[in-house]
Design a protein around this motif. Structure first.
Motif, PDB file in Angstrom:
ATOM      1  N   LEU A  84     -18.802  -6.884   3.315  1.00 32.04           N
ATOM      2  CA  LEU A  84     -17.562  -7.436   2.845  1.00 32.04           C
ATOM      3  C   LEU A  84     -17.005  -7.113   1.636  1.00 32.04           C
ATOM      4  N   ALA A  85     -18.160  -6.131   0.585  1.00 26.26           N
ATOM      5  CA  ALA A  85     -17.807  -5.263  -0.103  1.00 26.26           C
ATOM      6  C   ALA A  85     -16.757  -4.726  -0.306  1.00 26.26           C
ATOM      7  N   SER A  86     -18.140  -3.452   1.068  1.00 24.06           N
ATOM      8  CA  SER A  86     -16.920  -2.287   1.620  1.00 24.06           C
ATOM      9  C   SER A  86     -15.947  -2.456   1.846  1.00 24.06           C
ATOM     10  N   GLU A  87     -15.832  -3.328   2.656  1.00 21.30           N
ATOM     11  CA  GLU A  87     -13.462  -3.868   3.451  1.00 21.30           C
ATOM     12  C   GLU A  87     -12.918  -4.804   2.158  1.00 21.30           C
ATOM     13  N   PHE A  88     -13.913  -4.915   0.773  1.00 22.95           N
ATOM     14  CA  PHE A  88     -12.706  -6.062   0.110  1.00 22.95           C
ATOM     15  C   PHE A  88     -10.971  -5.138   0.368  1.00 22.95           C
ATOM     16  N   PRO A  89     -11.720  -3.752  -1.265  1.00 21.41           N
ATOM     17  CA  PRO A  89     -10.458  -3.144  -0.937  1.00 21.41           C
ATOM     18  C   PRO A  89      -9.204  -2.567  -0.448  1.00 21.41           C
TER      19      PRO A  89
ATOM     20  N   VAL B 131     -10.080  10.652  -7.274  1.00 25.00           N
ATOM     21  CA  VAL B 131     -10.211  11.443  -5.691  1.00 25.00           C
ATOM     22  C   VAL B 131      -9.349  10.252  -5.085  1.00 25.00           C
ATOM     23  N   THR B 132      -8.505  10.198  -4.516  1.00 29.45           N
ATOM     24  CA  THR B 132      -8.118   9.278  -3.085  1.00 29.45           C
ATOM     25  C   THR B 132      -8.403   8.029  -2.922  1.00 29.45           C
ATOM     26  N   ARG B 133      -9.774   9.036  -2.015  1.00 28.75           N
ATOM     27  CA  ARG B 133     -10.695   7.376  -1.261  1.00 28.75           C
ATOM     28  C   ARG B 133     -11.114   6.508  -2.103  1.00 28.75           C
ATOM     29  N   ALA B 134     -11.484   6.747  -3.575  1.00 26.74           N
ATOM     30  CA  ALA B 134     -11.579   5.983  -4.760  1.00 26.74           C
ATOM     31  C   ALA B 134     -10.635   5.059  -4.884  1.00 26.74           C
ATOM     32  N   LEU B 135      -8.914   4.826  -4.559  1.00 26.33           N
ATOM     33  CA  LEU B 135      -8.448   3.924  -4.967  1.00 26.33           C
ATOM     34  C   LEU B 135      -7.435   3.231  -3.093  1.00 26.33           C
ATOM     35  N   PHE B 136      -7.655   3.976  -2.519  1.00 27.17           N
ATOM     36  CA  PHE B 136      -7.919   3.840  -1.096  1.00 27.17           C
ATOM     37  C   PHE B 136      -8.245   4.904   0.018  1.00 27.17           C
ATOM     38  N   PRO B 137      -9.799   3.525   0.257  1.00 25.90           N
ATOM     39  CA  PRO B 137     -10.365   3.775   1.188  1.00 25.90           C
ATOM     40  C   PRO B 137     -10.197   4.052   2.795  1.00 25.90           C
ATOM     41  N   ALA B 138     -10.644   4.705   3.460  1.00 26.13           N
ATOM     42  CA  ALA B 138     -10.045   5.320   4.491  1.00 26.13           C
ATOM     43  C   ALA B 138     -11.113   3.836   5.378  1.00 26.13           C
TER      44      ALA B 138
ATOM     45  N   MET C  80      -9.149  -4.617   3.269  1.00 29.53           N
ATOM     46  CA  MET C  80      -8.796  -5.414   4.114  1.00 29.53           C
ATOM     47  C   MET C  80      -8.151  -6.370   3.086  1.00 29.53           C
ATOM     48  N   PRO C  81      -6.912  -7.181   4.417  1.00 31.70           N
ATOM     49  CA  PRO C  81      -5.904  -8.090   3.733  1.00 31.70           C
ATOM     50  C   PRO C  81      -6.681  -9.669   3.978  1.00 31.70           C
ATOM     51  N   SER C  82      -6.845 -10.426   3.159  1.00 31.70           N
ATOM     52  CA  SER C  82      -7.948 -11.311   2.582  1.00 31.70           C
ATOM     53  C   SER C  82      -7.919 -12.414   3.733  1.00 31.70           C
ATOM     54  N   GLU C  83      -6.958 -12.355   4.055  1.00 28.84           N
ATOM     55  CA  GLU C  83      -6.574 -13.455   5.527  1.00 28.84           C
ATOM     56  C   GLU C  83      -8.172 -13.148   6.257  1.00 28.84           C
ATOM     57  N   GLN C  84      -8.492 -11.732   6.815  1.00 25.56           N
ATOM     58  CA  GLN C  84      -9.703 -11.740   7.317  1.00 25.56           C
ATOM     59  C   GLN C  84     -10.718 -11.120   6.802  1.00 25.56           C
ATOM     60  N   LEU C  85     -10.711 -11.190   5.751  1.00 16.32           N
ATOM     61  CA  LEU C  85     -12.475 -11.366   5.168  1.00 16.32           C
ATOM     62  C   LEU C  85     -12.814 -12.150   5.187  1.00 16.32           C
ATOM     63  N   LEU C  86     -11.806 -13.839   4.660  1.00 20.48           N
ATOM     64  CA  LEU C  86     -12.134 -15.084   4.879  1.00 20.48           C
ATOM     65  C   LEU C  86     -12.346 -15.987   6.757  1.00 20.48           C
TER      66      LEU C  86
ATOM     67  N   MET D 110       0.900  -0.865   0.010  1.00 22.67           N
ATOM     68  CA  MET D 110       0.250  -0.222   0.168  1.00 22.67           C
ATOM     69  C   MET D 110       0.539   1.037   0.465  1.00 22.67           C
ATOM     70  N   PRO D 111       0.583   2.113  -1.251  1.00 21.91           N
ATOM     71  CA  PRO D 111       1.597   3.710  -0.700  1.00 21.91           C
ATOM     72  C   PRO D 111       1.379   4.193   0.126  1.00 21.91           C
ATOM     73  N   ASN D 112       2.465   5.108   0.562  1.00 25.34           N
ATOM     74  CA  ASN D 112       2.335   5.557   1.301  1.00 25.34           C
ATOM     75  C   ASN D 112       1.188   6.695   1.615  1.00 25.34           C
ATOM     76  N   GLU D 113       1.375   7.921   2.703  1.00 25.65           N
ATOM     77  CA  GLU D 113       0.089   8.904   2.230  1.00 25.65           C
ATOM     78  C   GLU D 113       0.369   9.799   1.109  1.00 25.65           C
ATOM     79  N   PHE D 114       1.407   9.884   1.135  1.00 29.55           N
ATOM     80  CA  PHE D 114       2.195  11.064   0.773  1.00 29.55           C
ATOM     81  C   PHE D 114       1.567  10.748  -1.001  1.00 29.55           C
ATOM     82  N   CYS D 115       2.066   9.305  -1.453  1.00 28.13           N
ATOM     83  CA  CYS D 115       1.590   9.240  -2.900  1.00 28.13           C
ATOM     84  C   CYS D 115       0.705   8.509  -3.658  1.00 28.13           C
ATOM     85  N   GLN D 116      -0.368   8.542  -2.150  1.00 30.61           N
ATOM     86  CA  GLN D 116      -1.520   7.764  -2.566  1.00 30.61           C
ATOM     87  C   GLN D 116      -2.206   9.207  -3.814  1.00 30.61           C
TER      88      GLN D 116
END
Length: 83
Positions: free
Chosen positions: A69-74, A17-24, A76-82, A1-7
């Protein structure tokens, strides 16, 4: 995941916008939300589906779970989603 400067730079590169690719990160407790809406935990929901005992509470719990699940997918690590 890119840092806050690069996002924002990456988002601008793609014309968005930043949050479209890197949601909070989510601040909600999905398990508590499902329990409050349906009165059931995930294991009980799955058990009802296996028994074909599907009522409105089961459908509401499934909707909440799918939305979560749909909102956390972008982000959250896949291990946690499982889990």
């Amino acid at each position: 995941m890119p840092n806050e400067f690069c996002q924002p730079i990456i988002a601008a590169l793609f014309g968005t916008v930043t949050r479209a690719l890197f949601p909070a990160p989510a601040r909600q407790d999905g398990d508590r939300e499902i329990l409050a809406a349906s009165g059931m935990e995930t294991l009980e929901i799955v058990s009802r589906l296996n028994r074909s005992d599907v009522d409105n509470a089961t459908l509401d719990a499934l909707r909440i779970t799918a939305d979560r699940l749909a909102s956390e997918f972008p982000f959250m690590p896949s291990e946690q989603l499982l889990v």
